[in-house]
Design a protein around this motif. Structure first.
Motif, PDB file in Angstrom:
ATOM      1  N   SER A   4       0.838  -1.202   0.000  1.00 56.62           N
ATOM      2  CA  SER A   4       0.000   0.000   0.000  1.00 56.62           C
ATOM      3  C   SER A   4       0.873   1.252   0.000  1.00 56.62           C
ATOM      4  CB  SER A   4      -0.933   0.020   1.215  1.00 56.62           C
ATOM      5  OG  SER A   4      -1.756   1.180   1.188  1.00 56.62           O
ATOM      6  N   PRO A   5       1.321   1.680  -1.164  1.00 55.63           N
ATOM      7  CA  PRO A   5       2.048   2.948  -1.241  1.00 55.63           C
ATOM      8  C   PRO A   5       1.241   4.124  -0.696  1.00 55.63           C
ATOM      9  CG  PRO A   5       2.312   1.702  -3.279  1.00 55.63           C
ATOM     10  CD  PRO A   5       1.287   0.977  -2.464  1.00 55.63           C
ATOM     11  N   VAL A   6      -0.092   4.029  -0.779  1.00 55.16           N
ATOM     12  CA  VAL A   6      -0.927   5.101  -0.218  1.00 55.16           C
ATOM     13  C   VAL A   6      -0.684   5.207   1.285  1.00 55.16           C
ATOM     14  CG1 VAL A   6      -3.261   5.996   0.044  1.00 55.16           C
ATOM     15  CG2 VAL A   6      -2.683   4.670  -1.979  1.00 55.16           C
ATOM     16  N   LEU A   7      -0.638   4.072   1.970  1.00 57.82           N
ATOM     17  CA  LEU A   7      -0.402   4.066   3.409  1.00 57.82           C
ATOM     18  C   LEU A   7       0.986   4.602   3.729  1.00 57.82           C
ATOM     19  CD1 LEU A   7      -1.536   3.169   6.214  1.00 57.82           C
ATOM     20  CD2 LEU A   7      -0.252   1.049   5.876  1.00 57.82           C
ATOM     21  N   ALA A   8       1.991   4.193   2.956  1.00 52.88           N
ATOM     22  CA  ALA A   8       3.356   4.672   3.187  1.00 52.88           C
ATOM     23  C   ALA A   8       3.448   6.182   2.998  1.00 52.88           C
ATOM     24  CB  ALA A   8       4.328   3.957   2.248  1.00 52.88           C
ATOM     25  N   GLY A   9       2.858   6.682   1.929  1.00 50.76           N
ATOM     26  CA  GLY A   9       2.867   8.123   1.693  1.00 50.76           C
ATOM     27  C   GLY A   9       2.049   8.885   2.724  1.00 50.76           C
ATOM     28  N   TYR A  10       0.932   8.297   3.141  1.00 51.28           N
ATOM     29  CA  TYR A  10       0.089   8.914   4.176  1.00 51.28           C
ATOM     30  C   TYR A  10       0.858   9.045   5.491  1.00 51.28           C
ATOM     31  CZ  TYR A  10      -3.519   9.027   7.826  1.00 51.28           C
ATOM     32  OH  TYR A  10      -4.269   9.325   8.941  1.00 51.28           O
ATOM     33  N   SER A  11       1.529   7.978   5.911  1.00 52.52           N
ATOM     34  CA  SER A  11       2.321   8.028   7.142  1.00 52.52           C
ATOM     35  C   SER A  11       3.424   9.074   7.036  1.00 52.52           C
ATOM     36  CB  SER A  11       2.930   6.654   7.445  1.00 52.52           C
ATOM     37  OG  SER A  11       1.937   5.714   7.791  1.00 52.52           O
ATOM     38  N   MET A  12       4.019   9.191   5.847  1.00 49.43           N
ATOM     39  CA  MET A  12       5.094  10.164   5.645  1.00 49.43           C
ATOM     40  C   MET A  12       4.581  11.593   5.775  1.00 49.43           C
ATOM     41  SD  MET A  12       7.477  10.755   2.278  1.00 49.43           S
ATOM     42  CE  MET A  12       8.066   9.074   2.322  1.00 49.43           C
ATOM     43  N   PHE A  13       3.505  11.908   5.066  1.00 45.14           N
ATOM     44  CA  PHE A  13       2.996  13.276   5.103  1.00 45.14           C
ATOM     45  C   PHE A  13       2.389  13.617   6.458  1.00 45.14           C
ATOM     46  CE2 PHE A  13       3.571  13.896   0.582  1.00 45.14           C
ATOM     47  CZ  PHE A  13       3.719  15.271   0.502  1.00 45.14           C
ATOM     48  N   LEU A  14       1.764  12.634   7.120  1.00 50.05           N
ATOM     49  CA  LEU A  14       1.221  12.896   8.446  1.00 50.05           C
ATOM     50  C   LEU A  14       2.353  13.167   9.434  1.00 50.05           C
ATOM     51  CD1 LEU A  14      -1.379  13.139  10.012  1.00 50.05           C
ATOM     52  CD2 LEU A  14      -1.315  10.674  10.448  1.00 50.05           C
ATOM     53  N   THR A  15       3.455  12.451   9.314  1.00 49.55           N
ATOM     54  CA  THR A  15       4.632  12.715  10.138  1.00 49.55           C
ATOM     55  C   THR A  15       5.145  14.131   9.896  1.00 49.55           C
ATOM     56  OG1 THR A  15       5.259  10.384  10.045  1.00 49.55           O
ATOM     57  CG2 THR A  15       6.971  11.945  10.677  1.00 49.55           C
ATOM     58  N   LEU A  16       5.201  14.516   8.642  1.00 53.98           N
ATOM     59  CA  LEU A  16       5.690  15.845   8.285  1.00 53.98           C
ATOM     60  C   LEU A  16       4.757  16.942   8.796  1.00 53.98           C
ATOM     61  CD1 LEU A  16       7.528  17.772   6.710  1.00 53.98           C
ATOM     62  CD2 LEU A  16       6.250  17.203   4.650  1.00 53.98           C
ATOM     63  N   LEU A  17       3.460  16.789   8.583  1.00 54.41           N
ATOM     64  CA  LEU A  17       2.505  17.817   9.001  1.00 54.41           C
ATOM     65  C   LEU A  17       2.390  17.890  10.521  1.00 54.41           C
ATOM     66  CD1 LEU A  17      -0.375  17.456   6.368  1.00 54.41           C
ATOM     67  CD2 LEU A  17       1.566  19.021   6.390  1.00 54.41           C
ATOM     68  N   ASN A  18       2.492  16.756  11.203  1.00 55.46           N
ATOM     69  CA  ASN A  18       2.476  16.790  12.669  1.00 55.46           C
ATOM     70  C   ASN A  18       3.693  17.529  13.211  1.00 55.46           C
ATOM     71  OD1 ASN A  18       0.060  15.553  13.339  1.00 55.46           O
ATOM     72  ND2 ASN A  18       0.925  13.489  13.332  1.00 55.46           N
ATOM     73  N   ALA A  19       4.859  17.301  12.596  1.00 53.27           N
ATOM     74  CA  ALA A  19       6.071  17.998  13.028  1.00 53.27           C
ATOM     75  C   ALA A  19       5.942  19.504  12.793  1.00 53.27           C
ATOM     76  CB  ALA A  19       7.287  17.444  12.296  1.00 53.27           C
ATOM     77  N   ARG A  20       5.368  19.891  11.660  1.00 50.52           N
ATOM     78  CA  ARG A  20       5.166  21.320  11.392  1.00 50.52           C
ATOM     79  C   ARG A  20       4.144  21.918  12.349  1.00 50.52           C
ATOM     80  NH1 ARG A  20       6.901  23.831   6.951  1.00 50.52           N
ATOM     81  NH2 ARG A  20       5.105  25.216   6.992  1.00 50.52           N
ATOM     82  N   TRP A  21       3.118  21.149  12.667  1.00 52.76           N
ATOM     83  CA  TRP A  21       2.088  21.645  13.594  1.00 52.76           C
ATOM     84  C   TRP A  21       2.686  21.930  14.973  1.00 52.76           C
ATOM     85  CZ3 TRP A  21       0.492  18.299  17.722  1.00 52.76           C
ATOM     86  CH2 TRP A  21      -0.458  18.868  18.576  1.00 52.76           C
ATOM     87  N   VAL A  22       3.446  20.988  15.509  1.00 52.34           N
ATOM     88  CA  VAL A  22       3.994  21.191  16.846  1.00 52.34           C
ATOM     89  C   VAL A  22       5.044  22.299  16.828  1.00 52.34           C
ATOM     90  CG1 VAL A  22       5.893  19.507  16.774  1.00 52.34           C
ATOM     91  CG2 VAL A  22       4.698  19.936  18.923  1.00 52.34           C
ATOM     92  N   SER A  23       5.796  22.417  15.742  1.00 50.61           N
ATOM     93  CA  SER A  23       6.795  23.480  15.630  1.00 50.61           C
ATOM     94  C   SER A  23       6.130  24.853  15.581  1.00 50.61           C
ATOM     95  CB  SER A  23       7.661  23.257  14.390  1.00 50.61           C
ATOM     96  OG  SER A  23       8.594  24.293  14.227  1.00 50.61           O
ATOM     97  N   GLN A  24       5.091  24.986  14.779  1.00 54.17           N
ATOM     98  CA  GLN A  24       4.391  26.258  14.671  1.00 54.17           C
ATOM     99  C   GLN A  24       3.634  26.600  15.950  1.00 54.17           C
ATOM    100  OE1 GLN A  24       2.013  25.723  11.154  1.00 54.17           O
ATOM    101  NE2 GLN A  24       3.751  25.955   9.761  1.00 54.17           N
ATOM    102  N   SER A  25       3.110  25.591  16.640  1.00 58.56           N
ATOM    103  CA  SER A  25       2.379  25.833  17.885  1.00 58.56           C
ATOM    104  C   SER A  25       3.302  26.369  18.976  1.00 58.56           C
ATOM    105  CB  SER A  25       1.716  24.543  18.367  1.00 58.56           C
ATOM    106  OG  SER A  25       0.774  24.069  17.438  1.00 58.56           O
ATOM    107  N   PHE A  26       4.552  25.952  18.979  1.00 61.08           N
ATOM    108  CA  PHE A  26       5.506  26.407  19.990  1.00 61.08           C
ATOM    109  C   PHE A  26       6.097  27.774  19.666  1.00 61.08           C
ATOM    110  CE2 PHE A  26       5.540  22.188  21.884  1.00 61.08           C
ATOM    111  CZ  PHE A  26       5.930  22.434  23.189  1.00 61.08           C
ATOM    112  N   GLU A  27       5.854  28.288  18.463  1.00 52.13           N
ATOM    113  CA  GLU A  27       6.441  29.573  18.091  1.00 52.13           C
ATOM    114  C   GLU A  27       5.942  30.715  18.977  1.00 52.13           C
ATOM    115  OE1 GLU A  27       5.660  30.104  13.971  1.00 52.13           O
ATOM    116  OE2 GLU A  27       7.249  28.738  13.303  1.00 52.13           O
ATOM    117  N   SER A  28       4.715  30.601  19.486  1.00 50.04           N
ATOM    118  CA  SER A  28       4.142  31.659  20.321  1.00 50.04           C
ATOM    119  C   SER A  28       4.521  31.513  21.788  1.00 50.04           C
ATOM    120  CB  SER A  28       2.613  31.655  20.189  1.00 50.04           C
ATOM    121  OG  SER A  28       2.079  30.414  20.634  1.00 50.04           O
TER     122      SER A  28
END
Length: 515
Positions: free
Chosen positions: A63-87
């Motif tokens: 399931s390349p869809v699952l592999a790509g989904y896990s990758m992008f979710l990892t990336l977006l979660n990292a960006r979310w926590v990084s941006q949330s801590f900016e304030s």
């Protein structure tokens, strides 16, 4: 005679395949398929046991869809926590971002019991915990000579074989690897994407980092200065909880399993974030942790004077207490939006490469849906179904775990029991289909090169043409021979464009993100 009907072909040639040709098989297999099989070894593994690493490879291929989904979710979660801590303006907030982002490959759990997590955030004695923990996790699974050479081998082999096949279209037309080259092309951006993100997935290193960091943690004391948390309790503020998990997949460190722990990770990250945020707000209001003390101005090199960050366990807990109107939810802020956005590009990559493979075969004589194109269609459909089943399983599992009692006397609601059971069933079905799909993709590619599809039924595209099926004896006599070449070029452009676009988005969103 340039063509015969399907009935005539059966009468003259029978229903068996054409004779196996080793020269054709070895040439096509080594050119189109072998580079991709070798590239699988460059996927990130790092699990505690080898079967888990094997399962991660099967899930990725199935399931390349699952592999790509896990990758992008990892990336977006990292960006979310990084941006949330900016304030947030509080000591160790930058190190906390690095720590939380790096722990997406483990079943992360945090606890505020016994004032553990608030003490970890507030007390100046824990400054070294955050900075050292971030350093312990600062290792990379990234580019190496072997990874670069494997990727280069795939790219060069793909370019050469495509150029060779286009230069002599009629040669080995039914065993040509145009479709195989496209159906496997998703693997290239998946491997490159993980190399770019460099996930922390080595179980031994992660476990060692936890043990070393938690040995440095302090907790507020009712009598005197803070004491080592390990003296007070065996429970850690931040831990790898391998028992209280929604599914066994949470415990497996290869990042393809991030789909299973994204919800629990986001919940733990937000709980830590909220404590930092509350402490930051109080610090901006010049409120010390001990309400009986006056605020002291920080000296040079200190963001906040250490005396403003000390107090009893009750003071520390009160300092980090969330407002009464704050609603605590098992679902982290924006998690479902991130899950939705993480699905778009992997679906485009899957169906871009699958569609390109189908396109290349669809317009190859005899045209329309046949054995080869149907196998690609089934692969893409099963890949999507596996992703849907496993994501649904993770949601149901996370919902049910909130009701899991810590003591036997508590009753578990029927809805939670049902969700737990359904989550397990969906997970097993999804993983079984992924294994079948991965094996089927390799088998289908081998079948194409071994002439197994070279029989009247497949060469006549009976599936798509039905009673009007025919077998072309001389491909060069095909009236739309030029159109076939154009379809091959179109398939090449579609598959390559989706792969390049996927890599481009990974690089666009992965700036300064540590996972």
């Amino acid at each position: 005679m340039t063509a015969v009907t399907y009935e005539v072909c059966l009468a003259k040639c029978g229903s068996s395949q054409e004779p196996f040709s080793w020269s054709t098989f070895s040439q096509e297999f080594s050119a189109w398929l072998l580079p991709y099989l070798a590239l699988i070894s460059q996927l990130p593994f790092g699990a505690r046991h080898r079967p888990e690493n094997l399962m991660s490879a099967l899930l990725t291929v199935g399931s390349p869809v699952l592999a790509g989904y896990s990758m992008f979710l990892t990336l977006l979660n990292a960006r979310w926590v990084s941006q949330s801590f900016e304030s947030i303006s509080y000591p160790n907030s930058n190190s906390a971002v690095k720590v939380l982002s790096s722990l997406q490959q483990v079943p992360l759990r945090v606890t505020s019991e016994d004032c553990l997590l608030p003490s970890l955030v507030i007390l100046p004695e824990n400054d070294s915990f955050w900075s050292d923990f971030a350093d312990f996790l600062d290792y990379t699974h990234t580019w190496s000579i072997s990874a670069a050479m494997s990727i280069l081998w795939v790219v060069v082999a793909y370019i050469f074989t495509v150029a060779d096949s286009l230069s002599d279209v009629s040669a080995n037309i039914n065993s040509n690897g145009q479709g195989v080259g496209s159906i496997w092309l998703w693997l290239l951006p998946i491997v490159i994407g993980w190399l770019q993100l460099s996930p922390k997935c080595d179980y031994g290193r992660l476990q060692g980092a936890f043990h070393r960091a938690n040995g440095m943690a302090y907790v507020a004391s009712h009598q005197g200065p803070p004491v080592k948390a390990s003296v007070v309790s065996d429970i850690c503020a931040i831990s790898i909880d391998g028992i209280d998990v929604s599914s066994p997949d949470e415990k497996y460190t290869p990042p393809v399993f991030n789909y299973a722990r994204a919800l629990s990770w986001a919940q733990a990250a937000e709980e830590t974030l909220n404590i930092f945020r509350r402490a930051s707000i109080n610090a901006k209001l010049h409120k010390p942790v001990n309400p009986t003390e006056d605020w002291r101005i920080a000296g040079r090199g200190d963001l906040i004077h250490p005396d403003n960050r000390s107090g009893s366990p009750d003071d520390v807990k009160e300092y980090c207490r969330q407002p009464y109107y704050a609603v605590r939810s098992r679902w982290a802020s924006g998690i479902f939006l991130r899950m939705f956005l993480s699905s778009l590009l992997p679906l485009a990559l899957q169906w871009g490469t699958t569609g390109a493979a189908i396109l290349a075969i669809w317009f190859t004589p005899t045209t329309k849906l046949g054995c080869r194109s149907l196998s690609y269609l089934i692969y893409g459909a099963l890949s999507t179904i596996v992703w849907m089943l496993l994501v649904a399983s993770s949601i149901l599992g996370h919902y049910s775990i909130a009701y899991r009692p810590r003591e036997a006397r508590y009753h578990v609601p029927v809805a939670a029991q049902t969700a737990r059971t359904l989550s397990t069933v969906l997970r097993w079905i999804g993983k079984t289909l992924a294994i079948i799909n991965a094996i089927g993709l390799v088998a289908s590619s081998v079948f194409q090169f071994s002439n197994l599809y070279d029989r009247c039924y497949c060469n006549g595209s009976v599936i798509g043409r039905g009673a009007s099926a025919y077998i072309l004896l001389d491909p060069s006599a095909f009236p739309y021979f030029g159109q076939m070449r154009g379809s091959w070029l179109g398939a090449l452009a579609l598959a390559s464009g989706c792969a390049v676009g996927f890599i481009g988005f990974i690089n666009l969103f992965s700036d300064s993100v540590s996972t």
